[in-house]
Enzyme design. Structure first.
Site, PDB file in Angstrom:
ATOM      1  N   TRP A 130     -30.584  11.269  81.343  1.00  0.00           N
ATOM      2  CA  TRP A 130     -29.725  11.246  81.944  1.00  0.00           C
ATOM      3  C   TRP A 130     -28.528  10.299  80.566  1.00  0.00           C
ATOM      4  CZ3 TRP A 130     -29.775   5.188  82.526  1.00  0.00           C
ATOM      5  CH2 TRP A 130     -28.468   4.627  83.073  1.00  0.00           C
ATOM      6  N   ASP A 211     -38.783   5.788  82.526  1.00  0.00           N
ATOM      7  CA  ASP A 211     -38.456   5.492  83.039  1.00  0.00           C
ATOM      8  C   ASP A 211     -38.279   5.870  84.999  1.00  0.00           C
ATOM      9  OD1 ASP A 211     -35.934   5.239  84.492  1.00  0.00           O
ATOM     10  OD2 ASP A 211     -34.006   6.293  83.237  1.00  0.00           O
ATOM     11  N   LYS A 246     -32.043   2.782  94.088  1.00  0.00           N
ATOM     12  CA  LYS A 246     -32.291   4.358  94.858  1.00  0.00           C
ATOM     13  C   LYS A 246     -32.912   3.380  96.162  1.00  0.00           C
ATOM     14  CE  LYS A 246     -30.355   5.518  92.185  1.00  0.00           C
ATOM     15  NZ  LYS A 246     -29.078   5.020  90.716  1.00  0.00           N
TER      16      LYS A 246
END
Length: 398
Positions: A130, A211, A246
């Site tokens: 990312w 993460d 999310k």
């Protein structure tokens, strides 16, 4: 002071969204930013969230500051989700959890905490990763390196090279690992590979920084935490940045958590004290609403069950769109084997389409995706899938 300063470049992902909003093409499709959308193209508020918000509005008596670390009930719920209700980590109280402003805020809190005591450490991220990982850890003052991860030739994990690179990382350095639904590739380690990497971390002495932004979007809430459980059980220092953006759809509430796992309860107490000092000089204390909503859902059996049902529906929709994309490309006569798209997990697919194809799709068809061809599968719907597949076929044949 700004007369001699050049404008900063736009964010590679959020800047793309701004371009998308300005596009006049009525058929435009946003496959860039990592936000879940339903089949109508909307980012919905989950039913469980609506119910929890109603309860919160009716019962909340104050808007006073939360503690620096956030609501204790929220932290406890996060830990149960990360480690399981019967986890030794929880029973031994060897984890310290704070409510952070989203997964990004959690990453930065963890980065600042480590840099406070280990400024000479180097941070290692996967290739690719990312994009904001580099920005976050770089801004915290770290030098950043990368380790092998994605094999562009077979569109899968290059585990042998990854493991070889991790073997060379010095003790005390930080290794950022995507626990599931790797962003941008959608390619994950299997359980055996995670066990090997966890054992390597113990052997080599580098510190895992996990993460965990997509719990529940891979195989399920319990299945997706396998990597977290392995590192936690190893009895070493470990960091977990998690997010409810999310899986709860709480994007604009900035609801995340930083959890520091230590070898003992005494060390967790020390870690918490320094987490608080890092937070106090940054944002002082977290925003309340999203964390309180998540806490209500996770601590109310009926709402928890409703959440798991809604999360499964989101996960299954993305799986279905993966298959629809593969089938649609085949029907359009696009050459190549795209079965790897169905094997990937989570919201993203690293298509590997050339920059020329990506540009053609954006300029000629209003189809927006991140450079390198990272696709957000949740941006596909039953109404736009044919248009997207036809556009890809046209761009790849030109």
């Amino acid at each position: 002071m700004w007369k001699s300063i050049q404008p900063a470049p736009p964010d590679s992902i959020l800047g793309l969204t701004e371009e998308f909003k300005k596009d006049k093409n009525p058929d435009k499709v946003n496959l860039g930013v990592g936000v879940y959308k339903d089949d109508a193209g909307n980012t919905p508020v989950l039913r469980c969230v609506k119910a929890a918000e109603k309860e919160l509005v009716e019962t909340q008596k104050s808007k006073s500051y939360l503690p620096i670390s956030g609501d204790p009930a929220y932290a406890a719920a996060v830990q149960r989700l990360l480690f399981g209700t019967k986890s030794e980590v929880i029973n031994s109280a060897r984890a310290a959890t704070v409510h952070a402003p989203g997964g990004t805020g959690a990453l930065r809190v963890g980065a600042d905490l480590i840099h406070k005591f280990n400024p000479e450490a180097r941070v290692w991220v996967s290739s690719p990763t990312w994009a904001n990982h580099n920005g976050i850890f770089g801004a915290a003052g770290f030098e950043i390196g990368s380790y092998s991860y994605y094999n562009a030739a077979n569109k899968g994990l290059d585990f042998d090279r990854m493991f070889s690179d991790l073997e060379k990382i010095p003790a005390g350095d930080i290794v950022v690992l995507h626990t599931c639904c790797h962003n941008p590739s959608g390619v994950d380690l299997n359980p055996d590979q995670w066990q090997e990497v966890a054992a390597l971390a113990v052997q080599k002495g580098w510190i895992p920084f996990l993460d965990f932004a997509y719990q529940g979007f891979g195989d399920g809430v319990i299945e997706d935490r396998f990597a977290v459980e392995q590192f936690a059980a190893a009895g070493i220092d470990c960091y977990v940045a998690s997010s409810f953006s999310k899986n709860f759809g709480l994007y604009n509430e900035r609801t995340g958590a930083m959890t520091v796992v230590t070898p003992s309860g005494e060390e967790a107490t020390v870690a918490m004290s320094h987490l608080k000092t890092v937070i106090r000089t940054n944002y002082s204390n977290p925003p309340a609403h999203g964390g309180l909503v998540a806490s209500i859902i996770l601590n109310t059996p009926d709402l928890h069950a409703m959440w798991l049902e809604e999360l499964a529906a989101m996960r299954n929709r993305i799986v279905n769109m993966r298959k629809a994309l593969v089938d649609g490309l085949s029907q359009q006569g696009v050459e190549g084997d795209f079965s790897y798209i169905e094997k990937q997990r989570g919201m993203f697919s690293f298509s590997g389409w050339s920059e020329d194809v990506v540009k053609q799709l954006r300029v000629n068809k209003g189809i927006y995706m991140v450079g390198g061809g990272r696709i957000n599968l949740a941006g596909l719907t039953t109404s736009n899938i044919e248009y997207v597949c036809s556009a890809v076929a046209e761009a790849m044949k030109s």
